[in-house]
Design a protein around this motif. Sequence first.
Motif, mmCIF file in Angstrom:
data_model
loop_
_atom_site.group_PDB
_atom_site.id
_atom_site.type_symbol
_atom_site.label_atom_id
_atom_site.label_comp_id
_atom_site.label_asym_id
_atom_site.label_seq_id
_atom_site.Cartn_x
_atom_site.Cartn_y
_atom_site.Cartn_z
ATOM 1 N N LEU A 8 0.832 -1.209 0.000
ATOM 2 C CA LEU A 8 0.000 0.000 0.000
ATOM 3 C C LEU A 8 0.865 1.256 0.000
ATOM 4 N N LEU A 9 0.430 2.243 -0.776
ATOM 5 C CA LEU A 9 0.946 3.609 -0.714
ATOM 6 C C LEU A 9 -0.275 4.500 -0.573
ATOM 7 N N ASN A 10 -0.442 5.099 0.606
ATOM 8 C CA ASN A 10 -1.676 5.812 0.954
ATOM 9 C C ASN A 10 -2.844 4.826 0.841
ATOM 10 N N GLU A 11 -3.846 5.106 0.019
ATOM 11 C CA GLU A 11 -5.023 4.235 -0.061
ATOM 12 C C GLU A 11 -4.956 3.257 -1.240
ATOM 13 N N ASN A 12 -3.940 3.374 -2.094
ATOM 14 C CA ASN A 12 -3.870 2.549 -3.298
ATOM 15 C C ASN A 12 -2.939 1.354 -3.105
ATOM 16 N N GLU A 13 -3.235 0.280 -3.851
ATOM 17 C CA GLU A 13 -2.431 -0.941 -3.773
ATOM 18 C C GLU A 13 -1.576 -1.082 -5.030
ATOM 19 N N TYR A 14 -0.268 -1.254 -4.832
ATOM 20 C CA TYR A 14 0.686 -1.394 -5.922
ATOM 21 C C TYR A 14 1.299 -2.794 -5.866
ATOM 22 N N ILE A 15 1.824 -3.249 -7.011
ATOM 23 C CA ILE A 15 2.477 -4.557 -7.048
ATOM 24 C C ILE A 15 3.756 -4.466 -7.869
ATOM 25 N N ILE A 16 4.746 -5.330 -7.525
ATOM 26 C CA ILE A 16 5.981 -5.477 -8.281
ATOM 27 C C ILE A 16 6.276 -6.972 -8.402
ATOM 28 N N LEU A 84 10.414 2.540 0.594
ATOM 29 C CA LEU A 84 9.494 2.727 1.717
ATOM 30 C C LEU A 84 8.056 2.491 1.256
ATOM 31 N N VAL A 85 7.311 1.663 1.987
ATOM 32 C CA VAL A 85 5.891 1.424 1.706
ATOM 33 C C VAL A 85 5.112 1.499 3.015
ATOM 34 N N ASP A 86 3.791 1.716 2.902
ATOM 35 C CA ASP A 86 2.964 1.824 4.098
ATOM 36 C C ASP A 86 2.719 0.459 4.744
ATOM 37 N N ASN A 87 2.432 -0.547 3.910
ATOM 38 C CA ASN A 87 2.167 -1.880 4.457
ATOM 39 C C ASN A 87 2.214 -2.900 3.323
ATOM 40 N N ILE A 88 2.374 -4.178 3.687
ATOM 41 C CA ILE A 88 2.415 -5.265 2.710
ATOM 42 C C ILE A 88 1.049 -5.948 2.674
#
Length: 394
Positions: A8-16, A84-88
């Motif tokens: 998560l970055l803020n309210e959005n979910e990202y993937i790598i 840096l990320v907010d959460n996994i």
Amino acid sequence: MRQCIGFLLNENEYIIPILKVQEIIKIPQITKMPGVPFYVEGVTNLRGRVIPVVNLKRILSLPEDSSGSKVVVISTGKITFGALVDNITGVVNIDEDKIEPAEEFLQHGQNQIEGVARVDDRLLIIIDIKKLIPSEDQALFEEEIVDIIEDGEKVEVVKKVSSIGGEMTVTEVLDPLKLYESKGITKDDPKYALIEEITNFMNAVSQGDYGKADSIMNSIIQKSQSDLFKEVGKVARKLHDSLKSFREALDPRLKEIATQQMPRAVDQLQMVIDKTEEAANKTMEIVEKYILKMDDLANHIREIQGPEASVNFIKDFKNSLEDDLTEILTTQSFQDLTGQVLKKVINLVGDLEVELLKLITTFGLKIEEKKTVPKEVEKVSQEDVDDLLKEFGF
């Protein structure tokens, strides 16, 4: 099929891609370094290997609501860095045919975004690792840093480099004052010493060390009476007067509101939810009881022998009554929506209570009576700073 790590970055979910992820760690100690790109938070020692740590929100032009709680260590090509990320959020599998163009969903950071994918009710944003670090900064990330030493305002960096004679280590000393030198202000320039003193003065003020700030200010006065010094004095005066005015304007009733009235309001709102829910449940129980008896009532009406007009009136009355009871039962469902709204209001009031308590704690000089401090342990006060600024003509 792609296997990715989500975060998560803020309210959005990202993937790598999961193959690019070396490990996931808690935020370690990060050493700040001058002269690095704006998105680099600093460097950290990962089991003997020093790697840079980047702020993904700055790279993607996102609001920095929080600093993050995890670091994803990413390896791609010759470079390894932490992000840096907010959460996994976990591991996720993505079908290639579910990936859509990013420009249909995003307004910022599209250069680093490969696309987006929908999985169930989640919108996943796919980051292109190859484009994450600008090409002009690749050389900085490829440098192998083996150690980093902080010495006051200076940072000593030890790097491993390859030369014609083989591998060797090189030590660089990074000094913030070199930034001024790069702008043409040399050590021979009188402004150089003044800028150094101003830097130390601002650090002392930010740390609340007014004694050291007093000493530095006296030193500045002795060295220079330039226009630059006068502007610094004006800024210091405005800052001091603004803080003083804010403390004086702080309403003493804020304490009563934060500690008494707001908790009482929360309790009262909760009582409204409980009483409304209790009344709604009771109403629905009564209505449901009579709705269940409507079939029996219809059977009895069919057995009635009498004037046709009277029988029809009773049938119509029964049908109208059944419709009204059903309408009442449907209308009572508003209780769930009302309860949700009131719970949000309660949470908002609770957050406001916390922020007011922080405000009182920070600027509560007009609320709590000052305690007498023994003279031998008394520190430099705001009044002393005020007198000092007056003495200097500000």
